[in-house]
Design a protein around this motif. Structure first.
Motif, PDB file in Angstrom:
ATOM      1  N   ILE A  30      14.696  39.132  54.442  1.00  7.15           N
ATOM      2  CA  ILE A  30      14.464  40.025  53.293  1.00  7.15           C
ATOM      3  C   ILE A  30      13.134  40.743  53.454  1.00  7.15           C
ATOM      4  CG2 ILE A  30      14.049  40.081  50.814  1.00  7.15           C
ATOM      5  CD1 ILE A  30      15.975  37.715  50.560  1.00  7.15           C
ATOM      6  N   GLY A  31      12.131  40.018  53.943  1.00 13.15           N
ATOM      7  CA  GLY A  31      10.833  40.647  54.165  1.00 13.15           C
ATOM      8  C   GLY A  31      10.913  41.781  55.169  1.00 13.15           C
ATOM      9  N   ARG A  33      13.568  43.636  55.792  1.00 17.23           N
ATOM     10  CA  ARG A  33      14.259  44.770  55.156  1.00 17.23           C
ATOM     11  C   ARG A  33      13.355  45.503  54.172  1.00 17.23           C
ATOM     12  NH1 ARG A  33      20.114  41.802  54.021  1.00 17.23           N
ATOM     13  NH2 ARG A  33      20.719  41.608  56.221  1.00 17.23           N
ATOM     14  N   LEU A  34      12.572  44.736  53.428  1.00 13.91           N
ATOM     15  CA  LEU A  34      11.616  45.380  52.502  1.00 13.91           C
ATOM     16  C   LEU A  34      10.578  46.176  53.268  1.00 13.91           C
ATOM     17  CD1 LEU A  34      11.012  42.576  49.825  1.00 13.91           C
ATOM     18  CD2 LEU A  34      12.296  44.709  49.558  1.00 13.91           C
ATOM     19  N   HIS A  35      10.181  45.688  54.417  1.00 14.63           N
ATOM     20  CA  HIS A  35       9.229  46.430  55.248  1.00 14.63           C
ATOM     21  C   HIS A  35       9.816  47.766  55.676  1.00 14.63           C
ATOM     22  CE1 HIS A  35       7.372  47.594  59.121  1.00 14.63           C
ATOM     23  NE2 HIS A  35       6.246  47.166  58.552  1.00 14.63           N
ATOM     24  N   ASP A  36      11.112  47.742  56.049  1.00 14.17           N
ATOM     25  CA  ASP A  36      11.775  48.990  56.448  1.00 14.17           C
ATOM     26  C   ASP A  36      11.849  49.964  55.269  1.00 14.17           C
ATOM     27  OD1 ASP A  36      12.114  47.903  58.947  1.00 14.17           O
ATOM     28  OD2 ASP A  36      14.187  47.267  58.596  1.00 14.17           O
ATOM     29  N   CYS A  37      12.197  49.430  54.087  1.00 21.79           N
ATOM     30  CA  CYS A  37      12.258  50.288  52.892  1.00 21.79           C
ATOM     31  C   CYS A  37      10.883  50.874  52.578  1.00 21.79           C
ATOM     32  CB  CYS A  37      12.763  49.491  51.688  1.00 21.79           C
ATOM     33  SG  CYS A  37      14.500  49.020  51.784  1.00 21.79           S
ATOM     34  N   LEU A  38       9.872  50.053  52.703  1.00 25.98           N
ATOM     35  CA  LEU A  38       8.504  50.503  52.424  1.00 25.98           C
ATOM     36  C   LEU A  38       8.092  51.606  53.381  1.00 25.98           C
ATOM     37  CD1 LEU A  38       6.058  49.904  50.608  1.00 25.98           C
ATOM     38  CD2 LEU A  38       5.266  48.278  52.342  1.00 25.98           C
ATOM     39  N   THR A  75       5.698  48.109  43.952  1.00 29.62           N
ATOM     40  CA  THR A  75       6.540  46.952  43.639  1.00 29.62           C
ATOM     41  C   THR A  75       7.017  46.248  44.908  1.00 29.62           C
ATOM     42  OG1 THR A  75       7.295  48.009  41.596  1.00 29.62           O
ATOM     43  CG2 THR A  75       8.636  46.201  42.462  1.00 29.62           C
ATOM     44  N   ILE A  76       7.447  47.047  45.890  1.00 23.05           N
ATOM     45  CA  ILE A  76       7.918  46.459  47.150  1.00 23.05           C
ATOM     46  C   ILE A  76       6.771  45.743  47.852  1.00 23.05           C
ATOM     47  CG2 ILE A  76       8.758  47.013  49.469  1.00 23.05           C
ATOM     48  CD1 ILE A  76      10.434  49.225  48.222  1.00 23.05           C
ATOM     49  N   THR A  79       6.236  42.474  46.118  1.00 27.10           N
ATOM     50  CA  THR A  79       7.334  41.542  46.410  1.00 27.10           C
ATOM     51  C   THR A  79       7.207  40.974  47.810  1.00 27.10           C
ATOM     52  OG1 THR A  79       8.797  42.823  44.950  1.00 27.10           O
ATOM     53  CG2 THR A  79       9.843  41.313  46.511  1.00 27.10           C
ATOM     54  N   ARG A  80       6.843  41.824  48.757  1.00 26.98           N
ATOM     55  CA  ARG A  80       6.649  41.347  50.132  1.00 26.98           C
ATOM     56  C   ARG A  80       5.560  40.286  50.177  1.00 26.98           C
ATOM     57  NH1 ARG A  80       4.947  44.962  54.490  1.00 26.98           N
ATOM     58  NH2 ARG A  80       5.339  43.101  55.724  1.00 26.98           N
TER      59      ARG A  80
END
Length: 471
Positions: A30-31, A33-38, A75-76, A79-80
C-alpha cells in the motif's frame, strides 16, 4: 482447528505468525502504491500552478481542483508516514518476540542442564537405595530379553507404536514435547553429575558451552549399551533401483512434500536434464518404517535413528548415498534434499557433510536440530509443536534454518487412531501448503534457491528400495 503458522530463523531474530508477516507485506505494498499516487499528483501540481490558472482566466472550479490536489498530497503524505510507523512497529514486535523466545529457550536449557546435573549427583544415592529392587527387575528383564528369539525381539519392538497410539493425547501436548526436547538435551548433564565432573567444566564442554559433548554423546552411550543386548546393531545394506519414469519439475514446498516416498521404496531421486547445463538432482527421503530396536531387513528403523542422532554411520544414510551413486550424482552435481522424519535427519547430515554440491534442504518433522548445516545451504525446516519426534533431536543450537512451526491440534481433539498423530506425513504435507501460501520473505528466498532457473528441463524420476543385509 490448527494453530497459526509461525515463521522464524534464517538469520533473522524476527519470529511471528505468517499472518503478521502478510499484513506487514500488505502495508508495504500500500505504501508503494501511495508513493506512486503522490508522485503523479505532485507532477500535476507542478505542471499547473495557481499563477497559470489566473493568467488563463480559468474558472473557479479549476482553482478549487488545485486546492484539492494539494490537500490530497498532504493527506497521502500523512497516510504514508502512518503506514511506515505501523510497518516498523510490526517488524519490531516480531523481532522482540523472537528475542524473548530465544531467551526463554536458552533459560529453559540452562535450567534443564542444572536439574540434570543435580539428578546425576544424586543418582548413585538413589540407586543404592533402590539397588536390590533395581537389580532384580533389570536382571530379570535383561535375561528375559536375551532369551527371546530375534523374531520375538522384533515383535516386542513392534509393540511400541501400540503404546504410543494409546498415549498419543498426552504425548501430543506441546508442553510435554518441549519437556522431552529439554530432557534429551540434558542427558549429558546427568552423566556429568554421575561422574562428579565439576559444574563449570560440565557447562564448558556441554551444549551450553563448547558443545564437545551433548545429545550425540548420549545417543552413542545408549547405542553402545543396547548393543550388548543385541539391539541397535548396524548391518550392511543393499539398494535396488526401479525403472525410471518421466515426471514434472517440483516448484513449491507442497509439491516436494508430495514426492516423499511411502510404501516399500524409501528414496526417490529426480534427475533434471537441460540442454547446455549440467544435470541437477532432487533427492527425496522417507521416514522411519520399522520401530523395532533389533535390526531386521528394514534400514529405516530405530537402529538407524539412534545411529543418526549419535552422528554415526546409519544404514539409512549409507542406503541414500548408494542410491545417489546409482543415479549418477557426483560430488559436483547440484543437488537439493527433501526429507521427512528420519529422512530429514539423513538429508541434513548428507547436506552438511560437504561431500556433495548441496543447493538446498527442506525437512519436515525431522530430529535434525543438532546437525550443523552450513548457512550457505538454504534450509527450510517444518515442525509441529505437538510432534514429539523432532523434539528428540534437541534444540536448534547448531543450525539456523528458516523454521516454520504450528500446533497441529490447537483447539481440536487429538487423533488417537495412529501413533504420533502430529507426526503424520499427510499433516506435514498440509503444513507445507500453508508455508507456500505465507509468502513470507525468508520462505520465498529459500524456495527461490531450491528452484533451478533453467527452462525446458526434462525430469526423470527413479525410486530406490533399500534392504538390510542380515548378519
Amino acid at each position: 482447528m490448527s494453530g497459526d503458522l509461525i515463521i522464524g530463523g534464517g538469520g533473522s531474530t524476527a519470529v511471528a505468525t505468517a499472518e503478521l508477516f502478510s499484513r506487514a507485506r500488505d502495508l508495504a505494498m500500500i505504501g508503494v502504491r501511495l508513493h506512486d499516487c503522490l508522485a503523479e499528483l505532485s507532477a500535476v501540481d507542478r505542471g499547473v500552478t495557481a499563477g497559470m490558472l489566473r493568467d488563463a482566466d480559468a474558472p473557479l472550479s479549476a482553482a478549487s481542483a488545485e486546492r484539492d490536489i494539494r490537500d490530497a498530497i498532504a493527506t497521502i503524505g500523512a497516510t504514508r508516514s502512518r503506514l511506515e510507523h505501523l510497518g516498523t512497529a510490526l517488524e519490531l514486535s516480531a523481532e522482540r518476540y523472537g528475542e524473548a523466545e530465544d531467551a526463554l529457550h536458552r533459560l529453559g536449557q540452562q535450567v534443564a542442564a542444572g536439574a540434570g546435573y543435580l539428578f546425576g549427583l544424586a543418582l548413585p544415592t538413589i540407586a543404592l537405595v533402590l539397588l536390590p529392587a533395581a537389580v532384580g527387575f533389570l536382571g530379570g528383564a535383561a535375561s528375559g530379553y536375551a532369551l527371546l528369539s530375534a523374531e520375538s525381539r522384533r515383535a516386542l519392538g513392534a509393540a511400541l507404536p501400540v503404546w504410543f497410539r494409546r498415549n498419543s493425547r498426552a504425548l501430543s501436548d506441546p508442553g510435554v514435547v518441549e519437556a522431552v526436547r529439554l530432557s534429551v538435551m540434558s542427558a549429558d548433564d546427568v552423566g556429568a553429575g554421575v561422574l562428579r565432573i565439576p559444574p563449570d567444566l560440565a557447562r564448558l564442554v556441554g551444549d551450553e558451552g563448547l558443545g564437545l559433548v551433548g545429545l550425540g554423546t548420549s545417543a552413542s552411550v545408549a547405542r553402545g549399551a543396547a548393543g550388548r543386548l543385541g539391539a541397535l546393531r548396524e548391518t550392511g545394506v543393499t539398494v535396488e533401483r526401479a525403472l525410471p519414469v518421466v515426471a514434472s519439475p517440483a516448484v513449491t514446498f507442497a509439491e516436494r512434500a508430495a514426492r516423499i516416498p511411502e510404501g516399500d521404496a524409501q528414496v526417490r531421486i529426480d534427475r533434471y536434464r537441460s540442454a547446455g547445463e549440467a544435470d541437477r538432482f532432487e533427492v527425496y527421503i522417507g521416514g522411519t518404517r520399522d520401530f523395532s530396536v533389533v535390526a531386521g531387513t528394514e534400514p529405516w528403523d530405530m537402529t538407524s535413528n539412534v545411529a543418526g542422532i549419535a552422528g554415526q554411520d546409519a544404514g539409512s544414510s549409507r542406503a541414500v548415498r548408494e542410491a545417489m551413486a546409482a543415479a549418477g550424482v557426483s560430488a559436483a552435481s547440484p543437488v537439493v534434499f527433501t526429507g521427512y522424519s528420519q529422512g530429514g535427519l539423513v538429508a541434513a547430515q548428507i547436506a552438511a557433510s560437504g561431500d556433495y554440491n548441496a543447493g538446498g534442504l527442506f525437512t519436515l518433522g525431522a530430529p535434525a536440530a543438532q546437525v550443523a548445516v552450513p548457512t550457505s545451504v538454504p534450509w527450510l525446516a517444518v515442525e509441529h509443536t505437538d510432534d514429539i519426534v523432532p523434539a528428540l533431536g534437541g534444540t536448534w543450537a547448531s543450525a539456523d534454518p528458516v523454521l516454520a512451526r504450528r500446533e497441529l491440534f490447537a483447539g481440536a481433539p487429538v487423533d488417537t487412531s495412529v501413533a504420533f498423530p502430529a507426526h503424520q506425513l499427510s499433516a506435514y504435507r498440509q503444513t507445507a501448503a500453508l508455508v507456500d501460501a505465507s509468502g513470507e520473505a525468508r520462505v520465498e528466498r529459500t524456495l527461490g534457491a531450491l528452484n533451478s532457473p533453467e527452462r525446458g528441463a526434462t525430469v526423470e524420476s527413479t525410486l530406490y528400495t533399500a534392504t538390510r543385509v542380515r548378519p
